[in-house]
Design a protein around this motif. Structure first.
Motif, PDB file in Angstrom:
ATOM      1  N   ILE A  70       0.870  -1.180   0.000  1.00 44.60           N
ATOM      2  CA  ILE A  70       0.000   0.000   0.000  1.00 44.60           C
ATOM      3  C   ILE A  70       0.905   1.227   0.000  1.00 44.60           C
ATOM      4  O   ILE A  70       1.691   1.428   0.931  1.00 44.60           O
ATOM      5  CB  ILE A  70      -0.919   0.019   1.231  1.00 44.60           C
ATOM      6  CG1 ILE A  70      -1.816  -1.222   1.259  1.00 44.60           C
ATOM      7  CG2 ILE A  70      -1.756   1.290   1.266  1.00 44.60           C
ATOM      8  CD1 ILE A  70      -2.599  -1.387   2.552  1.00 44.60           C
ATOM      9  N   VAL A  71       0.825   2.036  -1.049  1.00 42.95           N
ATOM     10  CA  VAL A  71       1.667   3.222  -1.190  1.00 42.95           C
ATOM     11  C   VAL A  71       0.768   4.415  -1.487  1.00 42.95           C
ATOM     12  O   VAL A  71      -0.111   4.335  -2.348  1.00 42.95           O
ATOM     13  CB  VAL A  71       2.704   3.045  -2.315  1.00 42.95           C
ATOM     14  CG1 VAL A  71       3.569   4.297  -2.441  1.00 42.95           C
ATOM     15  CG2 VAL A  71       3.583   1.818  -2.061  1.00 42.95           C
ATOM     16  N   PHE A  72       0.971   5.523  -0.785  1.00 45.75           N
ATOM     17  CA  PHE A  72       0.117   6.682  -1.008  1.00 45.75           C
ATOM     18  C   PHE A  72       0.815   7.974  -0.632  1.00 45.75           C
ATOM     19  O   PHE A  72       1.792   7.990   0.130  1.00 45.75           O
ATOM     20  CB  PHE A  72      -1.187   6.557  -0.223  1.00 45.75           C
ATOM     21  CG  PHE A  72      -1.045   6.670   1.285  1.00 45.75           C
ATOM     22  CD1 PHE A  72      -1.377   7.854   1.946  1.00 45.75           C
ATOM     23  CD2 PHE A  72      -0.596   5.598   2.044  1.00 45.75           C
ATOM     24  CE1 PHE A  72      -1.257   7.962   3.328  1.00 45.75           C
ATOM     25  CE2 PHE A  72      -0.472   5.690   3.426  1.00 45.75           C
ATOM     26  CZ  PHE A  72      -0.800   6.884   4.070  1.00 45.75           C
ATOM     27  N   ALA A  73       0.288   9.054  -1.203  1.00 43.31           N
ATOM     28  CA  ALA A  73       0.663  10.414  -0.835  1.00 43.31           C
ATOM     29  C   ALA A  73      -0.580  11.115  -0.301  1.00 43.31           C
ATOM     30  O   ALA A  73      -1.712  10.655  -0.502  1.00 43.31           O
ATOM     31  CB  ALA A  73       1.227  11.161  -2.040  1.00 43.31           C
ATOM     32  N   ALA A  74      -0.376  12.252   0.333  1.00 42.78           N
ATOM     33  CA  ALA A  74      -1.522  12.982   0.888  1.00 42.78           C
ATOM     34  C   ALA A  74      -2.524  13.336  -0.199  1.00 42.78           C
ATOM     35  O   ALA A  74      -3.738  13.271   0.009  1.00 42.78           O
ATOM     36  CB  ALA A  74      -1.032  14.245   1.595  1.00 42.78           C
ATOM     37  N   SER A  75      -2.048  13.675  -1.373  1.00 44.32           N
ATOM     38  CA  SER A  75      -2.933  14.092  -2.461  1.00 44.32           C
ATOM     39  C   SER A  75      -3.779  12.953  -3.008  1.00 44.32           C
ATOM     40  O   SER A  75      -4.737  13.188  -3.756  1.00 44.32           O
ATOM     41  CB  SER A  75      -2.116  14.708  -3.591  1.00 44.32           C
ATOM     42  OG  SER A  75      -1.157  13.771  -4.079  1.00 44.32           O
ATOM     43  N   ASP A  76      -3.468  11.719  -2.638  1.00 45.06           N
ATOM     44  CA  ASP A  76      -4.240  10.567  -3.120  1.00 45.06           C
ATOM     45  C   ASP A  76      -5.543  10.368  -2.354  1.00 45.06           C
ATOM     46  O   ASP A  76      -6.428   9.632  -2.820  1.00 45.06           O
ATOM     47  CB  ASP A  76      -3.409   9.279  -2.986  1.00 45.06           C
ATOM     48  CG  ASP A  76      -2.166   9.277  -3.844  1.00 45.06           C
ATOM     49  OD1 ASP A  76      -2.187   9.938  -4.903  1.00 45.06           O
ATOM     50  OD2 ASP A  76      -1.179   8.628  -3.455  1.00 45.06           O
ATOM     51  N   LEU A  77      -5.669  10.975  -1.191  1.00 46.20           N
ATOM     52  CA  LEU A  77      -6.808  10.686  -0.328  1.00 46.20           C
ATOM     53  C   LEU A  77      -7.916  11.722  -0.505  1.00 46.20           C
ATOM     54  O   LEU A  77      -7.639  12.921  -0.630  1.00 46.20           O
ATOM     55  CB  LEU A  77      -6.368  10.653   1.144  1.00 46.20           C
ATOM     56  CG  LEU A  77      -5.233   9.686   1.484  1.00 46.20           C
ATOM     57  CD1 LEU A  77      -5.047   9.632   3.002  1.00 46.20           C
ATOM     58  CD2 LEU A  77      -5.493   8.300   0.933  1.00 46.20           C
ATOM     59  N   PRO A  78      -9.177  11.283  -0.485  1.00 44.31           N
ATOM     60  CA  PRO A  78     -10.299  12.224  -0.628  1.00 44.31           C
ATOM     61  C   PRO A  78     -10.482  13.039   0.645  1.00 44.31           C
ATOM     62  O   PRO A  78     -10.339  12.527   1.752  1.00 44.31           O
ATOM     63  CB  PRO A  78     -11.498  11.298  -0.865  1.00 44.31           C
ATOM     64  CG  PRO A  78     -11.124  10.022  -0.163  1.00 44.31           C
ATOM     65  CD  PRO A  78      -9.635   9.885  -0.344  1.00 44.31           C
ATOM     66  N   VAL A  79     -10.801  14.308   0.479  1.00 47.75           N
ATOM     67  CA  VAL A  79     -11.058  15.192   1.611  1.00 47.75           C
ATOM     68  C   VAL A  79     -12.566  15.367   1.755  1.00 47.75           C
ATOM     69  O   VAL A  79     -13.261  15.671   0.792  1.00 47.75           O
ATOM     70  CB  VAL A  79     -10.389  16.569   1.407  1.00 47.75           C
ATOM     71  CG1 VAL A  79     -10.708  17.506   2.573  1.00 47.75           C
ATOM     72  CG2 VAL A  79      -8.881  16.396   1.261  1.00 47.75           C
ATOM     73  N   ARG A  80     -13.075  15.160   2.949  1.00 49.38           N
ATOM     74  CA  ARG A  80     -14.507  15.326   3.194  1.00 49.38           C
ATOM     75  C   ARG A  80     -14.932  16.770   2.962  1.00 49.38           C
ATOM     76  O   ARG A  80     -14.202  17.706   3.296  1.00 49.38           O
ATOM     77  CB  ARG A  80     -14.850  14.956   4.645  1.00 49.38           C
ATOM     78  CG  ARG A  80     -14.982  13.477   4.912  1.00 49.38           C
ATOM     79  CD  ARG A  80     -15.376  13.253   6.372  1.00 49.38           C
ATOM     80  NE  ARG A  80     -15.692  11.857   6.604  1.00 49.38           N
ATOM     81  CZ  ARG A  80     -16.912  11.346   6.483  1.00 49.38           C
ATOM     82  NH1 ARG A  80     -17.911  12.140   6.147  1.00 49.38           N
ATOM     83  NH2 ARG A  80     -17.130  10.072   6.708  1.00 49.38           N
ATOM     84  N   THR A  81     -16.135  16.947   2.424  1.00 42.74           N
ATOM     85  CA  THR A  81     -16.678  18.298   2.285  1.00 42.74           C
ATOM     86  C   THR A  81     -17.238  18.804   3.605  1.00 42.74           C
ATOM     87  O   THR A  81     -17.298  20.015   3.837  1.00 42.74           O
ATOM     88  CB  THR A  81     -17.775  18.326   1.213  1.00 42.74           C
ATOM     89  OG1 THR A  81     -18.784  17.365   1.542  1.00 42.74           O
ATOM     90  CG2 THR A  81     -17.192  17.979  -0.154  1.00 42.74           C
ATOM     91  N   THR A  82     -17.651  17.903   4.473  1.00 42.32           N
ATOM     92  CA  THR A  82     -18.087  18.263   5.823  1.00 42.32           C
ATOM     93  C   THR A  82     -17.453  17.292   6.802  1.00 42.32           C
ATOM     94  O   THR A  82     -17.208  16.129   6.482  1.00 42.32           O
ATOM     95  CB  THR A  82     -19.624  18.195   5.974  1.00 42.32           C
ATOM     96  OG1 THR A  82     -20.082  16.880   5.655  1.00 42.32           O
ATOM     97  CG2 THR A  82     -20.297  19.203   5.051  1.00 42.32           C
ATOM     98  N   ALA A  83     -17.202  17.763   8.006  1.00 40.20           N
ATOM     99  CA  ALA A  83     -16.549  16.924   9.009  1.00 40.20           C
ATOM    100  C   ALA A  83     -17.457  15.775   9.430  1.00 40.20           C
ATOM    101  O   ALA A  83     -18.675  15.919   9.539  1.00 40.20           O
ATOM    102  CB  ALA A  83     -16.185  17.766  10.233  1.00 40.20           C
ATOM    103  N   TYR A  84     -16.850  14.622   9.674  1.00 41.81           N
ATOM    104  CA  TYR A  84     -17.583  13.477  10.224  1.00 41.81           C
ATOM    105  C   TYR A  84     -18.074  13.832  11.620  1.00 41.81           C
ATOM    106  O   TYR A  84     -17.334  14.375  12.447  1.00 41.81           O
ATOM    107  CB  TYR A  84     -16.651  12.270  10.278  1.00 41.81           C
ATOM    108  CG  TYR A  84     -17.271  11.012  10.836  1.00 41.81           C
ATOM    109  CD1 TYR A  84     -17.906  10.106  10.006  1.00 41.81           C
ATOM    110  CD2 TYR A  84     -17.191  10.717  12.198  1.00 41.81           C
ATOM    111  CE1 TYR A  84     -18.470   8.937  10.513  1.00 41.81           C
ATOM    112  CE2 TYR A  84     -17.748   9.557  12.715  1.00 41.81           C
ATOM    113  CZ  TYR A  84     -18.383   8.673  11.867  1.00 41.81           C
ATOM    114  OH  TYR A  84     -18.927   7.514  12.369  1.00 41.81           O
ATOM    115  N   ILE A  85     -19.325  13.530  11.890  1.00 43.79           N
ATOM    116  CA  ILE A  85     -19.947  13.880  13.161  1.00 43.79           C
ATOM    117  C   ILE A  85     -19.773  12.730  14.155  1.00 43.79           C
ATOM    118  O   ILE A  85     -20.219  11.613  13.906  1.00 43.79           O
ATOM    119  CB  ILE A  85     -21.445  14.176  12.981  1.00 43.79           C
ATOM    120  CG1 ILE A  85     -21.653  15.305  11.966  1.00 43.79           C
ATOM    121  CG2 ILE A  85     -22.086  14.546  14.324  1.00 43.79           C
ATOM    122  CD1 ILE A  85     -23.094  15.452  11.511  1.00 43.79           C
TER     123      ILE A  85
END
Length: 492
Positions: A70-85
């Motif tokens: 498993i290899v990733f960079a920060a830009s690979d991950l989706p950013v939530r439009t609203t914070a998880y409650i």
């Protein structure tokens, strides 16, 4: 699962969460003016950070037979439009019976990282003596609101026995009156970015003392989806008229095999103006092997896969407004050790799913002290506010979720859950084994410095081969100052 104490001389149809057997609860009604609400700070997702200048690459991996790279960079991950409650259920509408003290609960919210609460707004409590123009809140609730910045989720609940066709509200007059009540509820509780949920477990308790309803039901049974769908649609429309920006949730079904009832509500237009579908997830009365976070998350995925097609092509996020496991000695009780790992697994996994908007644990504290009564034993805290086995891991998981800038989850070898995370420091991995009795292993790539720890534990020593053992309690591997991270992961 439904539970409430029904007041004497009442056909009020209150309901909310917990066990597999229903009980009844009294509603304490005190006409009180609501205090001016304080602003509610809601965590705002931060866009993925630009890597720290000079950040190293930790993606180089050794060849490891049988492992998944498993290899990733920060830009690979989706950013939530609203914070998880991150929320929890409270019972201030009948605080004396359930033992809910505003000061004690507010402190436990702070201690556990609980940033939202779910509470009943019973029709008769909001409108004492059935005053259809009334807008009153119980004293314990108004006191609690003055002591916390937690975001409210209010359940609009109960029929009205003094209005024809309103107990439950299935007739034209009754549903119109319920919509009016919904407007008054919003007027009485606005200003804190509140969410509103239309009823609670209608399919179980719109009518009581009948065999459990399986599927959508039919016209002979007021618990059927064909009665709830128009009520949900009408109440949502009424709320939007007075508060266009208010978030309204529909669904909240109890024991809905295959989600048949919920999906039929969607097909009938119940969510035409809704902002989300609320779901209740319990499995404590399933066979022992299925009393897990993994089983619950799998059923959530089944619902998510079907929402858009049932809802005329319009997808909606899921809000898990009840979930949890009871301790105690009843036949459906779950061991404290199992609850302690189930809880952070469920919380972290759902936070990494972009289609789950948030979750409310059932419940903040035990509502009683009888170990044989399943309804008394769902709390993160016991009846005297002492922390139970899952509280620490819940709090730790909540802190990780608040800090995370982005999260993405995958499963390795059919049983090792791996969440990729971006943090203000760099990158991280959270991992656990979802298979009872089996461990996993994660090997950290490159040569960058890292730390690892199980939730609620101090960081352990780094091994020479950079491998980290992973059990059922989630393990956090924190790798600061890296632009890319690679790990080998496998279930042993």
């Amino acid at each position: 699962m439904a539970r409430r104490f029904v007041p004497l001389l009442s056909v009020l149809l209150a309901s909310c969460g917990g066990g597999s057997d229903a009980s009844t609860e009294a509603v304490v009604t005190v006409p009180v003016a609501m205090p001016t609400p304080a602003p509610t700070p809601v965590p705002t997702p931060t866009p993925t950070a630009t890597p720290t200048p000079g950040a190293s690459d930790a993606s180089t991996l050794p060849i490891e037979s049988g492992a998944t790279a498993i290899v990733f960079a920060a830009s690979d991950l989706p950013v939530r439009t609203t914070a998880y409650i991150v929320g929890s259920a409270t019972h201030f509408s009948y605080a004396a019976l359930a033992g809910y003290d505003p000061d004690s609960v507010a402190q436990r919210f702070t201690d556990s990282g609980i940033r939202a609460f779910r509470e009943d707004l019973f029709w008769n409590a909001l409108a004492p003596d059935w005053d259809v123009n009334g807008a009153h809140l119980p004293t314990p609730l108004t006191t609690f609101l003055g002591k916390t910045s937690a975001r409210p989720l209010y359940i609009l609940n109960n029929g009205n026995p003094w209005i024809p066709g309103a107990a439950p509200p299935v007739g034209e007059v009754g549903q119109t009156a319920f919509a009016t009540y919904a407007k008054h509820a919003v007027a009485a509780t606005g200003g804190r970015d509140a969410l509103y949920e239309i009823w609670n477990e209608w399919n179980r308790n719109a009518v009581r003392d009948r065999p459990v309803l399986v599927g959508p039901g039919d016209a002979s049974d007021y618990r059927a989806s064909l009665y709830y769908a128009p009520l949900a649609a009408r109440a949502t429309s009424a709320i939007k008229q007075v508060a266009p920006g208010a978030k309204v949730l529909i669904g909240a079904a109890g024991d809905d095999p295959g989600w048949q009832w919920t999906l039929d509500v969607l097909a009938r237009g119940g969510a035409a103006q809704a902002d989300g579908v609320s779901a209740h997830i319990y499995n404590h009365c399933a066979n022992t092997a299925n009393r897990t976070a993994t089983e619950a998350i799998g059923r959530l995925g089944t619902l998510h896969d079907k929402v858009a097609s049932a809802n005329g092509g319009r997808d909606l996020p899921l809000y898990v407004t009840e979930w949890g496991w009871p301790a105690g000695t009843a036949s459906c009780a779950v061991s404290a050790a199992k609850i302690a790992t189930n809880v952070p697994q469920f919380l972290l996994h759902t936070a990494a799913l972009p289609w789950v908007a948030g979750s409310w644990y059932y419940e903040t504290k035990d509502s009683g002290a009888d170990p044989a009564n399943i309804q008394h034993n769902f709390g993160l805290y016991d009846a005297n506010y002492a922390a139970k086995a899952a509280q620490c891991a819940f709090a730790d998981a909540s802190a990780l979720i608040a800090e995370a800038r982005a999260m993405a989850v995958q499963t390795v070898d059919g049983g090792l859950t791996v969440i990729r995370v971006t943090t203000p420091r760099g990158l991280a991995i959270v991992a656990w084994s979802a298979v009872t009795g089996r461990q996993g292993r994660v090997t950290v790539g490159g040569s960058a410095t890292y730390t690892s720890r199980a939730l609620c534990q101090a960081s352990g020593a780094v091994s020479a081969d950079r491998s980290v053992a992973v059990g059922e309690m989630p393990v956090v591997i924190d790798v600061p100052n890296v632009s890319r991270l690679g790990v080998n992961a496998r279930l042993l």
